[in-house]
Design a protein around this motif. Structure first.
Motif, PDB file in Angstrom:
ATOM      1  N   THR A 187      18.341  23.534  34.088  1.00 20.04           N
ATOM      2  CA  THR A 187      17.446  24.587  33.506  1.00 20.04           C
ATOM      3  C   THR A 187      16.995  23.923  32.057  1.00 20.04           C
ATOM      4  O   THR A 187      16.119  24.147  31.634  1.00 20.04           O
ATOM      5  CB  THR A 187      18.321  25.885  33.360  1.00 20.04           C
ATOM      6  N   THR A 188      18.241  23.569  31.351  1.00 21.10           N
ATOM      7  CA  THR A 188      17.935  22.947  29.959  1.00 21.10           C
ATOM      8  C   THR A 188      16.834  21.759  30.045  1.00 21.10           C
ATOM      9  O   THR A 188      15.977  21.768  29.150  1.00 21.10           O
ATOM     10  CB  THR A 188      19.226  22.560  29.207  1.00 21.10           C
ATOM     11  N   VAL A 189      17.085  21.041  31.074  1.00 24.72           N
ATOM     12  CA  VAL A 189      16.233  20.004  31.217  1.00 24.72           C
ATOM     13  C   VAL A 189      14.720  20.426  31.298  1.00 24.72           C
ATOM     14  O   VAL A 189      13.846  19.836  30.479  1.00 24.72           O
ATOM     15  CB  VAL A 189      16.599  19.026  32.318  1.00 24.72           C
ATOM     16  N   TYR A 190      14.323  21.350  32.227  1.00 24.03           N
ATOM     17  CA  TYR A 190      13.444  21.910  32.182  1.00 24.03           C
ATOM     18  C   TYR A 190      12.627  22.762  31.183  1.00 24.03           C
ATOM     19  O   TYR A 190      11.451  22.315  30.614  1.00 24.03           O
ATOM     20  CB  TYR A 190      13.212  22.785  33.603  1.00 24.03           C
ATOM     21  N   ARG A 191      13.610  23.259  30.396  1.00 25.55           N
ATOM     22  CA  ARG A 191      13.137  24.119  29.494  1.00 25.55           C
ATOM     23  C   ARG A 191      12.820  23.315  28.166  1.00 25.55           C
ATOM     24  O   ARG A 191      11.940  23.619  27.378  1.00 25.55           O
ATOM     25  CB  ARG A 191      14.132  25.313  29.047  1.00 25.55           C
ATOM     26  N   SER A 192      13.594  22.127  27.993  1.00 23.30           N
ATOM     27  CA  SER A 192      13.432  21.107  26.959  1.00 23.30           C
ATOM     28  C   SER A 192      11.979  20.442  27.224  1.00 23.30           C
ATOM     29  O   SER A 192      11.259  20.161  26.386  1.00 23.30           O
ATOM     30  CB  SER A 192      14.372  20.134  26.831  1.00 23.30           C
ATOM     31  N   ILE A 193      11.891  20.040  28.514  1.00 23.68           N
ATOM     32  CA  ILE A 193      10.761  19.244  28.894  1.00 23.68           C
ATOM     33  C   ILE A 193       9.386  20.258  28.333  1.00 23.68           C
ATOM     34  O   ILE A 193       8.465  19.877  28.027  1.00 23.68           O
ATOM     35  CB  ILE A 193      10.695  19.119  30.339  1.00 23.68           C
ATOM     36  N   ARG A 194       9.457  21.530  28.750  1.00 22.42           N
ATOM     37  CA  ARG A 194       8.265  22.168  28.698  1.00 22.42           C
ATOM     38  C   ARG A 194       8.186  22.524  27.128  1.00 22.42           C
ATOM     39  O   ARG A 194       6.913  22.529  26.646  1.00 22.42           O
ATOM     40  CB  ARG A 194       8.597  23.718  29.161  1.00 22.42           C
ATOM     41  N   ALA A 195       9.118  22.519  26.429  1.00 19.47           N
ATOM     42  CA  ALA A 195       9.074  22.451  24.692  1.00 19.47           C
ATOM     43  C   ALA A 195       8.542  21.597  24.282  1.00 19.47           C
ATOM     44  O   ALA A 195       7.494  21.593  23.591  1.00 19.47           O
ATOM     45  CB  ALA A 195      10.365  22.907  24.172  1.00 19.47           C
ATOM     46  N   MET A 196       8.853  20.368  24.659  1.00 21.57           N
ATOM     47  CA  MET A 196       8.510  19.091  24.450  1.00 21.57           C
ATOM     48  C   MET A 196       7.046  18.868  24.761  1.00 21.57           C
ATOM     49  O   MET A 196       6.073  18.244  24.078  1.00 21.57           O
ATOM     50  CB  MET A 196       9.052  17.775  25.081  1.00 21.57           C
ATOM     51  N   ASP A 250       4.665  21.092  25.002  1.00 17.76           N
ATOM     52  CA  ASP A 250       3.896  22.063  24.146  1.00 17.76           C
ATOM     53  C   ASP A 250       3.736  21.372  22.550  1.00 17.76           C
ATOM     54  O   ASP A 250       2.914  21.700  22.069  1.00 17.76           O
ATOM     55  CB  ASP A 250       4.641  23.404  23.995  1.00 17.76           C
ATOM     56  N   ASP A 251       5.029  20.572  22.467  1.00 20.14           N
ATOM     57  CA  ASP A 251       4.834  20.001  21.167  1.00 20.14           C
ATOM     58  C   ASP A 251       3.974  18.780  21.137  1.00 20.14           C
ATOM     59  O   ASP A 251       3.867  17.987  20.155  1.00 20.14           O
ATOM     60  CB  ASP A 251       6.169  19.996  20.499  1.00 20.14           C
ATOM     61  N   GLY A 252       3.460  18.171  22.199  1.00 22.17           N
ATOM     62  CA  GLY A 252       2.831  17.081  22.489  1.00 22.17           C
ATOM     63  C   GLY A 252       3.855  15.896  22.567  1.00 22.17           C
ATOM     64  O   GLY A 252       3.269  14.643  22.119  1.00 22.17           O
ATOM     65  N   VAL A 253       5.250  15.946  22.360  1.00 16.77           N
ATOM     66  CA  VAL A 253       6.050  15.102  22.388  1.00 16.77           C
ATOM     67  C   VAL A 253       6.315  14.270  23.621  1.00 16.77           C
ATOM     68  O   VAL A 253       6.561  13.160  23.733  1.00 16.77           O
ATOM     69  CB  VAL A 253       7.451  15.530  21.966  1.00 16.77           C
ATOM     70  N   LEU A 254       5.964  14.886  24.745  1.00 16.08           N
ATOM     71  CA  LEU A 254       6.002  14.406  26.030  1.00 16.08           C
ATOM     72  C   LEU A 254       4.560  14.582  26.979  1.00 16.08           C
ATOM     73  O   LEU A 254       3.976  15.312  26.499  1.00 16.08           O
ATOM     74  CB  LEU A 254       6.873  15.193  26.879  1.00 16.08           C
ATOM     75  N   VAL A 255       4.550  13.741  27.880  1.00 17.79           N
ATOM     76  CA  VAL A 255       3.195  13.891  28.744  1.00 17.79           C
ATOM     77  C   VAL A 255       3.687  13.863  30.112  1.00 17.79           C
ATOM     78  O   VAL A 255       4.815  13.065  30.468  1.00 17.79           O
ATOM     79  CB  VAL A 255       2.245  13.024  28.510  1.00 17.79           C
ATOM     80  N   GLY A 256       3.154  14.379  31.077  1.00 15.86           N
ATOM     81  CA  GLY A 256       3.625  14.600  32.398  1.00 15.86           C
ATOM     82  C   GLY A 256       2.648  13.814  33.338  1.00 15.86           C
ATOM     83  O   GLY A 256       1.466  13.637  33.016  1.00 15.86           O
ATOM     84  N   ILE A 257       3.119  13.171  34.288  1.00 11.40           N
ATOM     85  CA  ILE A 257       2.327  12.187  35.018  1.00 11.40           C
ATOM     86  C   ILE A 257       2.744  12.669  36.579  1.00 11.40           C
ATOM     87  O   ILE A 257       3.984  12.868  37.183  1.00 11.40           O
ATOM     88  CB  ILE A 257       2.564  10.987  35.060  1.00 11.40           C
TER      89      ILE A 257
END
Lengths: 128, 128
Positions: B41-50, B52-59
DNA sequence: ATATGTGCAAAGCATTTGCGGAGAT
DNA sequence: ATCTCCGCAAATGCTTTGCACATAT
């Protein structure tokens, strides 16, 4: 995908006529107009078969279901960062032939551009 | 993403150190080495937050879970059509500046190339 | 002190699969 | 006639949410 059925014909026609990437649900809704008995399972199975045949390509965006389309020659996908609408745009310039590290062989590609569509352009009423 | 916790630090460190797009499960497995109590859960929530912050991108690739990475400057994604491994490759040439139809404003982009990786190159033992 | 973050379990969706019946060749 | 395809319902897998406790600031 060996037999030609009315379901698959309908699915393919919907995809061709729409001219933009569609979600399975959109395909089903449109397809039902032609073949009312059409089921979601068939849509998914047809999509998969067409993907394997290279008749279709998938395009995805986090948080949305996958969309599929008949690959048009030389075009790019544009996803609006505000309204999330997906557009097919022509690729105006010949793109640079890119050289990959040795050992990698390219067989296809996809270019996705994110930004603002005309409806959501900055400065428009309602737009940020 | 307002507070700095050991979970988020670990997740970010895993993503930075790995240097390629990871699935949530891969992130969890690696992250647990550092913070054993880490939950999915924390992984998913952190991913989502990141995200939104533009720290991460999804592929994404059809049929596979989404992978995430810290955006590296100037690189492309290469997906092997045979083993489905995802690579980050350098973008060797300056890519052509592409002009979009009027009204469209580009804010970001992603180039995905499909093909054969060195391990699956045609002619290799075991490869088609 | 207090709002934010965490982890578990349960819920939510998109997608796939099992199976009996229908249809294409 | 036979093998493929269809549609329903159930299963699967990824992702999100509700809630009570923990923790960063």
């Amino acid at each position: 995908m060996q037999r030609r059925t009315k379901q698959r014909s309908a699915i393919l026609r919907v995809l061709r006529e729409e001219g933009r990437p569609l979600t399975p649900e959109e395909i089903l809704r449109q397809g039902k107009k032609e073949v009312p008995s059409l089921g979601m399972t068939t849509v998914y199975r047809s999509i998969r078969a067409m993907l394997d045949d290279g008749v279709l390509v998938g395009i995805q965006y986090p948080g949305q279901p996958t969309r599929y389309e008949v690959p048009a020659p030389e075009h790019i996908h544009f996803i609006c960062n505000r309204c999330r609408q997906v557009y097919d745009l022509p690729l105006p310039q010949e793109e640079a032939t890119l050289s990959l590290p040795s050992g990698f062989v390219a067989e296809g590609h996809e270019l996705i551009v994110y930004g603002r569509c005309p409806d959501c352009a900055p400065g428009r009423p309602g737009a940020v």
